[in-house]
Write a protein that holds these residues in place. Sequence first.
Motif, mmCIF file in Angstrom:
data_model
loop_
_atom_site.group_PDB
_atom_site.id
_atom_site.type_symbol
_atom_site.label_atom_id
_atom_site.label_comp_id
_atom_site.label_asym_id
_atom_site.label_seq_id
_atom_site.Cartn_x
_atom_site.Cartn_y
_atom_site.Cartn_z
ATOM 1 N N GLY A 1 36.564 -36.872 -45.596
ATOM 2 C CA GLY A 1 36.029 -35.588 -45.911
ATOM 3 C C GLY A 1 35.274 -35.077 -47.044
ATOM 4 N N ALA A 2 34.678 -36.209 -47.675
ATOM 5 C CA ALA A 2 34.359 -36.091 -49.084
ATOM 6 C C ALA A 2 32.970 -35.137 -49.175
ATOM 7 C CB ALA A 2 34.295 -37.593 -49.716
ATOM 8 N N SER A 3 32.354 -34.825 -48.223
ATOM 9 C CA SER A 3 31.205 -34.227 -48.289
ATOM 10 C C SER A 3 31.245 -32.653 -47.891
ATOM 11 C CB SER A 3 30.205 -34.734 -47.170
ATOM 12 O OG SER A 3 30.720 -34.463 -45.838
ATOM 13 N N ALA B 1 35.898 -20.898 -46.176
ATOM 14 C CA ALA B 1 35.526 -21.281 -44.866
ATOM 15 C C ALA B 1 34.884 -22.643 -44.411
ATOM 16 C CB ALA B 1 34.503 -20.190 -44.150
ATOM 17 N N GLY B 2 34.685 -23.332 -45.482
ATOM 18 C CA GLY B 2 34.139 -24.610 -45.218
ATOM 19 C C GLY B 2 32.516 -24.441 -45.539
ATOM 20 N N PHE C 1 43.604 -38.678 -49.613
ATOM 21 C CA PHE C 1 43.525 -37.472 -49.375
ATOM 22 C C PHE C 1 42.508 -37.005 -48.380
ATOM 23 C CE2 PHE C 1 44.455 -37.792 -54.063
ATOM 24 C CZ PHE C 1 45.506 -36.704 -54.322
ATOM 25 N N PHE C 2 43.252 -36.095 -47.442
ATOM 26 C CA PHE C 2 42.596 -35.556 -46.010
ATOM 27 C C PHE C 2 41.703 -34.196 -46.363
ATOM 28 C CE2 PHE C 2 44.906 -38.992 -44.655
ATOM 29 C CZ PHE C 2 44.345 -39.585 -43.375
ATOM 30 N N ALA C 3 40.408 -34.094 -46.160
ATOM 31 C CA ALA C 3 39.879 -32.731 -46.261
ATOM 32 C C ALA C 3 39.095 -32.560 -45.369
ATOM 33 C CB ALA C 3 38.954 -32.815 -47.694
ATOM 34 N N LEU C 4 39.813 -32.399 -44.055
ATOM 35 C CA LEU C 4 39.139 -32.428 -42.715
ATOM 36 C C LEU C 4 39.450 -31.025 -42.055
ATOM 37 C CD1 LEU C 4 40.060 -36.137 -41.535
ATOM 38 C CD2 LEU C 4 37.734 -35.141 -42.784
ATOM 39 N N PRO C 5 38.595 -30.653 -41.191
ATOM 40 C CA PRO C 5 39.118 -29.260 -40.404
ATOM 41 C C PRO C 5 40.258 -29.488 -39.830
ATOM 42 C CG PRO C 5 36.615 -30.135 -39.833
ATOM 43 C CD PRO C 5 37.352 -31.381 -40.599
ATOM 44 N N HIS C 6 40.981 -28.454 -39.310
ATOM 45 C CA HIS C 6 42.253 -28.368 -38.578
ATOM 46 C C HIS C 6 41.818 -29.335 -37.268
ATOM 47 C CE1 HIS C 6 40.757 -24.977 -36.202
ATOM 48 N NE2 HIS C 6 41.531 -25.634 -35.303
ATOM 49 N N GLY C 7 42.996 -30.130 -36.847
ATOM 50 C CA GLY C 7 43.018 -30.810 -35.641
ATOM 51 C C GLY C 7 42.619 -32.248 -35.874
#
Length: 350
Positions: free
Chosen positions: A9-11, A186-187, A73-79
């Motif tokens: 989720g690096a972007s 909020a992303g 490291f995870f930087a992703l939306p929930h789920g």
Amino acid sequence: MTYSVAVAGASGYAGGELLRLLAGHPEFEVRTVTGHSSAGQPLIATQPHLRSLAHLTLRETTPEVLDGHDIVFFALPHGASGALTAQLTNVRLAVDCGADHRLTNAADWAKFYGGEHHEAWSYGVPELLTSTTGSRQREALIGATRIAAPGCNASTVALSLAPGIAAGVIAADDIVSVLAVGPSGAGKAAKTHLLGAELMGTANPYAVGGTHRHIPEIQQALRGAGARGDVTLSFTPVLVPMSRGILATSTAKLAPGVTAAEVRAAWVNAYAEEPFVHVLPEGEYPRTADTLGANTCLMGVVVDEAAGRVVVVAALDNLAKGTAGAAIQSANIALGLPESTGLSVDGVAP
């Protein structure tokens, strides 16, 4: 020793902040970055401020790409991270900056998020007072292999109130928190209500009436700090026109017979030795501007004698201390590195 690092989720905003901090970490080497629709692009096409990482290209976010690194490291939306983390077989430490591994209660997950509930990991707020693992949450992080970084709003409120809960000087059954929040929390996805034209010159409440997903996380943290009975929380976030930052004003009922001096002592004693959580001198209150880019949470504490309530005003950078900084700080502890490695208490001004 140098640890190999991948960031999924690096972007996005959280991913970008992770990379900014990781780029200056002397023990971590970012070798892999992944995205979704951005896969195949140079990292600097989506994170043009990260010039030191210009050699990296975004790859697909798959278990095969992520496996084999020392740290992911995870930087992703929930789920999105839970299914991926379950497939990792050769990763020393995984740190999830999303919500998938924060909540211990499956019913809370079903009510506020929905979908499959995944196992709760060690909660990544080292300074949080806890009655179950000793004096601080950092004790649960020592040697951890799986860490859930906090929700930025949740950690701000939990750090604000845990000293009073632990010391018994406030009650947990009538907490009110109102937060001024920057939209980066909020992303990065394009949404009409997050456009500059919609945000400039206005303040916009959202998730009003007990619907915000960080509520059960705050309740869980305060129960861990020793809250007895129900933790009832009225939580209202408000989007304001600043790209980063949280200013949380939290109030709770003063316990019978407790003096203002005892209240102040509870907070000062709780954070006196903490490198990143600072209680300001009496009569002073923080600004979000003083925390930008830093791994700090600043707070002011006062008793409203007329209302019989304690008021705590806390500020932090939602992307730094609120997310990426907390993740890296927790990773340092898990790996036995000095806790402040790669992290700064100095913000950016003006």
